[in-house]
Each structure stands twice: as C-alpha cells, then as structure tokens.
Scaffold this active site. Structure first.
Site, PDB file in Angstrom:
ATOM      1  N   ARG A 100       0.875  -1.235   0.120  1.00 38.46           N
ATOM      2  CA  ARG A 100      -0.091  -0.132  -0.200  1.00 38.46           C
ATOM      3  C   ARG A 100       0.868   1.339   0.098  1.00 38.46           C
ATOM      4  NH1 ARG A 100      -4.781  -0.916   4.323  1.00 38.46           N
ATOM      5  NH2 ARG A 100      -5.277  -3.224   3.691  1.00 38.46           N
ATOM      6  N   GLU A 171     -10.942  -1.302  -5.359  1.00 35.37           N
ATOM      7  CA  GLU A 171     -11.836  -0.398  -4.252  1.00 35.37           C
ATOM      8  C   GLU A 171     -10.595   0.642  -4.105  1.00 35.37           C
ATOM      9  OE1 GLU A 171     -11.054  -1.604  -0.123  1.00 35.37           O
ATOM     10  OE2 GLU A 171     -12.934  -0.636   0.368  1.00 35.37           O
TER      11      GLU A 171
HETATM   12  C1  8ZB Z   1     -10.186  -0.487   6.346  1.00 29.88           C
HETATM   13  C2  8ZB Z   1      -9.878  -1.899   6.790  1.00 29.88           C
HETATM   14  C3  8ZB Z   1     -10.023  -2.463   8.321  1.00 29.88           C
HETATM   15  C4  8ZB Z   1     -10.275  -3.739   8.459  1.00 29.88           C
HETATM   16  O1  8ZB Z   1      -9.676  -4.664   7.644  1.00 29.88           O
HETATM   17  C5  8ZB Z   1      -9.541  -5.690   8.266  1.00 29.88           C
HETATM   18  N1  8ZB Z   1      -8.193  -6.287   7.682  1.00 29.88           N
HETATM   19  C6  8ZB Z   1      -7.178  -5.868   7.284  1.00 29.88           C
HETATM   20  N2  8ZB Z   1      -6.075  -6.748   6.803  1.00 29.88           N
HETATM   21  C7  8ZB Z   1      -6.930  -7.848   6.809  1.00 29.88           C
HETATM   22  C8  8ZB Z   1      -6.474  -9.225   6.436  1.00 29.88           C
HETATM   23  N3  8ZB Z   1      -5.208  -9.520   6.027  1.00 29.88           N
HETATM   24  N4  8ZB Z   1      -7.252 -10.172   6.650  1.00 29.88           N
HETATM   25  C9  8ZB Z   1      -8.497  -9.901   7.267  1.00 29.88           C
HETATM   26  N5  8ZB Z   1      -8.834  -8.896   7.507  1.00 29.88           N
HETATM   27  C10 8ZB Z   1      -7.936  -7.630   7.412  1.00 29.88           C
HETATM   28  C11 8ZB Z   1      -9.321  -5.429   9.702  1.00 29.88           C
HETATM   29  O2  8ZB Z   1      -9.521  -6.579  10.638  1.00 29.88           O
HETATM   30  C12 8ZB Z   1     -10.322  -4.121   9.698  1.00 29.88           C
HETATM   31  O3  8ZB Z   1     -11.484  -4.781  10.292  1.00 29.88           O
END
Ligand code: 8ZB
Length: 483
Positions: A100, A171
């Site tokens: 990112r 996205e």
């Molecule tokens: C804006 C996004 C935040 C959310 O994005 C989830 N999140 C981030 N990275 C991963 C991943 N590698 N696998 C599953 N969920 C993921 C976080 O928990 C939070 O809820």
C-alpha cells in the site's frame, strides 16, 4: 501535473503508463491486449460488476469479507475456505501495508520470511510482487468474483497488475485512500493518481470489459457523519465516471443507530443518482455497500458477534447491495480463516431472516433521509463552487477550507475541526460542525440533538462525550454514557 476533472486522452494516459510499469520488475509482464482477451472469458458468475447488477435487480444483499495472506497457495486456500465455509458471495484480496505504501522491497522480504516461517508474516496479499502470473493463479483457483481491497494512495501499478491478472473490481479513491491512510501525501497527487486508475478502467470499458470501482466509504471509520462520507463517495464516483468507469459501488460505514443507518443508505442511493445524472453520467450502474461497524470492537467474541449481527441486520433492512463483514477477532487483529468464516455465516443468517421483511418509511426515517441529503448537498455544492465547477480542484480546496473534513484523519491535509458525538438515541451528530458549510437550521439541528443528550445525562455537551462514544461499543454499549 495539472489537476482537473476532465477525461484523460489516451496519449495523456499512455505517456504516464510507461513509467508506472517500471516501478517494480513485475510491471513489465502487464500486457493489456492479453488481459482484455482473458477478461472476455471470465464467466458472469465470477464477474464482480455483473454479480452486483444481478443482486441489485433481485434485491439481494451480498456478503463479502476482507482477507489476505502473503503466499499464493495459502491465499487461495483462504479464499476458497471463506467461499465454501463462510458462504461468501464476493471475495477480496486485502493487500498488505508495504504494498500500500509502494514499498515493494519490504513486501518481497515479507514473502521470503513467510516462506521460511511457513506462515504469513504480512498483513495482506502482496500482489505487485507476485505479478500477473502469480495473481492469475488466484483468479484461476477461486470460483467467485474477486476484488482488490487495500488503502493505497498511489495504486497505479497495483491496479495494472491485478486487473490484468483478472480481478474484476478495484476499491479506493483519491480522497478515501489518502485522508484516512496517509499523513503527508499530497491530496492533489493522490486524486491525480486515482484518475490514472479510473482512466485505466475506462480504457478496459472501451474494450467491452466492465470493471467495478468502489470508493472507500467509511474513511476513518470513527464516528464519521453520513454527510461527510457521502460527499467524498459521490465526488469519487463523479471523478471515476468522468474517466469512463461504468459500474460504481458507493459505500458507507455503519454508525450504529438503525434509523440513521438505513436513512444513510437510502440518501446515498438517491443523491448519487441525482448528482451523476446532473453531471451527465447516465450510463453508470450504481450500487451500495454497507460496512459493518468500523470502530473499536469488544474483545469478547460473543459480544463481537452482537456487533456483527447488528451490522448484518442493518445492511439487510437498508437493502444495501453488499455488506462488508467483520469477524469476532476484530479486537485482536488479523482473523483466522475460521473466525472470518464465522462472521460471514452470522451475517448470512441475519440477511436470510430479514430478506422477506421491509423497514417501514416512518416519519423519523424520512426526516433522517432529508437531513442527510440537505447536509450532503450543502457540502457537494460548496466543493463544486470552490473548484470553479470542478470537483477535483474543489476537493483539494475544500479540505484546505474545512468544507470537507474527516474526523480523526491522520492526514495533515484534513483540518480535523469537526467533532462528532452521538445524540441521545445514538445517532452520530456534530458536537462541533467546524467549517462544514451547513445552513443555520442544520447547525441548530445538531446543537439541539447534543443539548437533548446533555440534559438526559446531566452534563454539558463536551469533548468527553466524543471520547466516551469512541470507546462505547468496545465497552459493550452504543452511547458513551457517563460512568
Ligand atoms: C479498513 C479496513 C480495516 C479492516 O480490515 C481488516 N483487515 C485488514 N487486513 C486484513 C487481512 N489481511 N485479513 C482480514 N481482515 C483484514 C481489519 O481487521 C479491519 O477490520
């Protein structure tokens, strides 16, 4: 670089593309003509835009998790588990934080260390390093529509590689992937770089390949008022449409009060259609996505399922086209695939039980829809004016003036003057409207709502309410009542 909300010519786009593809060695494998041919053979059931159109037509609310791990085989296993055990309708690939930030060398270290450790040491899928061939293995091995989810200010190479590999949704946006995700990255540059991404998808569209675009609705995910996130969503939708994008999903992060959240989705649908038509974009298919609560979660898994269920119920009653699902590990970190699948099944159960029910158009709901639309119009029209009838230029100037302002944003380009807090029913209001260009009656509405809560709690409206509300849900409540 001269920023303006005007469709780039092919020459303008291709002049930049050559340089973009040199940002990492895997860029040289991107072959647009081959990619178009590949996309032509992707069946409708694995095509994001087509699946969303079908859901909108049938009044379905589709479920989608977030998920991403370092290595390709493990990532494939994870996605198939979430489809088969989690009953996910749509699948992501959440990209890791190094990628990112365009730190591809660090991402490569993460891959090498993950191989040694036998487990993922990255917090997402490093698609740029895996390249077209590696990412295409995921596309070939997962029988569901696939979307790239990330948080990347400069997402040009990531987009080139993942779309060429066969992903059918992307996205992000120039505002929504800067303000909540970066501290000092120029907003002007990010909006410009996202015009590149949108123009790339516009060129795929010119070849008959429809890729879905989804601005990131929730922004900082912390008490963001509907009018603030809707303004950013609609601006990014307009900027994408100008570059030739034909299929757009606009998003909103759950706040927690049912009436306000249902009103937010309804207002978003109505305003997006109105503003897209007003600016001449009549061939864009618009859908909505509701993000389950993006703020702090309870550590207790049973309580976390309560928050997930509430988000699922609200998404279903709001009739959002799609819901982004949380997991019972939200308070802990990256979820296990089992926990991720549990969040999905909880959500699916709630949606299935509510799909035959409709929430009535009550006077309270109608009032809330009108409030959100009035506020959002105030902001959008001021942005357009500040930009001399240009939303790209207007967005940059609006943040400088606080006309656009995202609460708790890390970016130094957001004034952070507005202060949200919940009213006595838990709806998110503004304790301080900052420089938002609201009409006096709207400012009074928020003041009255905050005064009503203050009276009920026997305390003056204060910043303490803001703090109490930020922690409330993780502590088991919605409104942060005084102890
Ligand atoms: C804006 C996004 C935040 C959310 O994005 C989830 N999140 C981030 N990275 C991963 C991943 N590698 N696998 C599953 N969920 C993921 C976080 O928990 C939070 O809820």
């Amino acid at each position: 670089m001269e920023l303006k909300n005007k469709k780039w010519t092919h020459d303008e786009f291709y002049a930049i593309r050559e340089e973009v593809l040199t940002h990492w060695p895997t860029g040289k494998d991107v072959n647009f003509e081959e990619a178009v041919k590949y996309h032509e053979n992707i069946p409708a059931k694995r095509h994001f835009a087509k699946r969303l159109v079908k859901a909108k037509k049938n009044g379905e609310t589709l479920t989608q998790p977030r998920a991403g791990v370092a290595l390709i085989d493990e990532h494939i296993n994870l996605l198939n588990f979430l489809k088969n055990e989690g009953e996910a309708d749509l699948l992501p690939s959440t990209i890791d934080s190094y990628t990112r930030q365009n730190q591809y060398k660090e991402a490569q270290n993460g891959i090498d260390e993950s191989l040694k450790a036998g487990r993922s040491l990255l917090n997402g899928f490093p698609a740029v390093n895996h390249g077209v061939a590696g990412v295409r293995r995921v596309v070939e091995s997962v029988d569901a529509p696939l979307q790239v989810r990330h948080g990347t200010p400069d997402a040009r190479l990531l987009g080139e590689i993942t779309i060429a590999a066969g992903y059918t949704s992307y996205e992000g946006g120039g505002i929504s992937y800067n303000i909540p995700y970066a501290k000092s990255v120029s907003l002007e540059k990010t909006i410009y770089d996202w015009q590149y991404c949108d123009r790339m998808i516009g060129i795929y569209a010119e070849h008959g390949i429809e890729i879905n675009r989804e601005p990131f609705g929730p922004l900082t995910g912390t008490l963001v008022p509907p009018s603030v996130s809707h303004s950013v969503a609609i601006i990014e939708g307009i900027l994408a449409a100008e570059q030739g994008v034909k299929n757009i999903t606009l998003g909103y992060g759950q706040c927690g009060n049912l009436i306000q959240d249902i009103a937010a989705i309804k207002a978003l649908e109505q305003l997006a259609e109105e503003y897209m038509a007003k600016h001449g974009y009549n061939d864009c298919v618009l859908t909505t996505v509701f993000h389950q609560w993006m703020g702090g979660f309870p550590q207790d898994e049973a309580k976390a399922f309560g928050v997930i269920s509430w988000g699922a119920a609200t998404a279903a009653l709001a009739k959002a086209t799609k819901v982004i699902v949380k997991t019972p590990h939200e308070a802990l970190g990256i979820p296990t695939k089992e926990a991720n699948a549990q969040g999905l099944r909880t959500t699916k159960q709630m949606i299935n039980m509510l799909k035959d029910q409709a929430f009535p158009m009550t006077t309270e709901l109608e009032l809330e829809i009108n409030i959100i639309k009035a506020e959002t119009r105030c902001i959008l029209d001021k942005v357009f004016e500040l930009g001399g009838n240009d939303y790209a230029i207007g967005a940059v100037r609006a943040f400088e003036a606080g006309v656009l302002d995202v609460p708790f944003a890390p970016s130094r380009f957001s004034l952070n003057k507005i202060l949200p807090a919940r009213d006595n029913n838990g709806a998110v209001r503004l304790f301080d409207v900052g420089n938002l260009p609201f009409t006096p009656d709207l400012v009074t509405f928020h003041q009255d709502k905050m005064a009503e809560r203050a009276k009920a709690e026997g305390r003056a409206p204060s910043f303490q309410m803001v703090i109490d509300d930020i922690y409330a849900i993780s502590k088991g409540n919605l409104v942060g009542r005084p102890r």
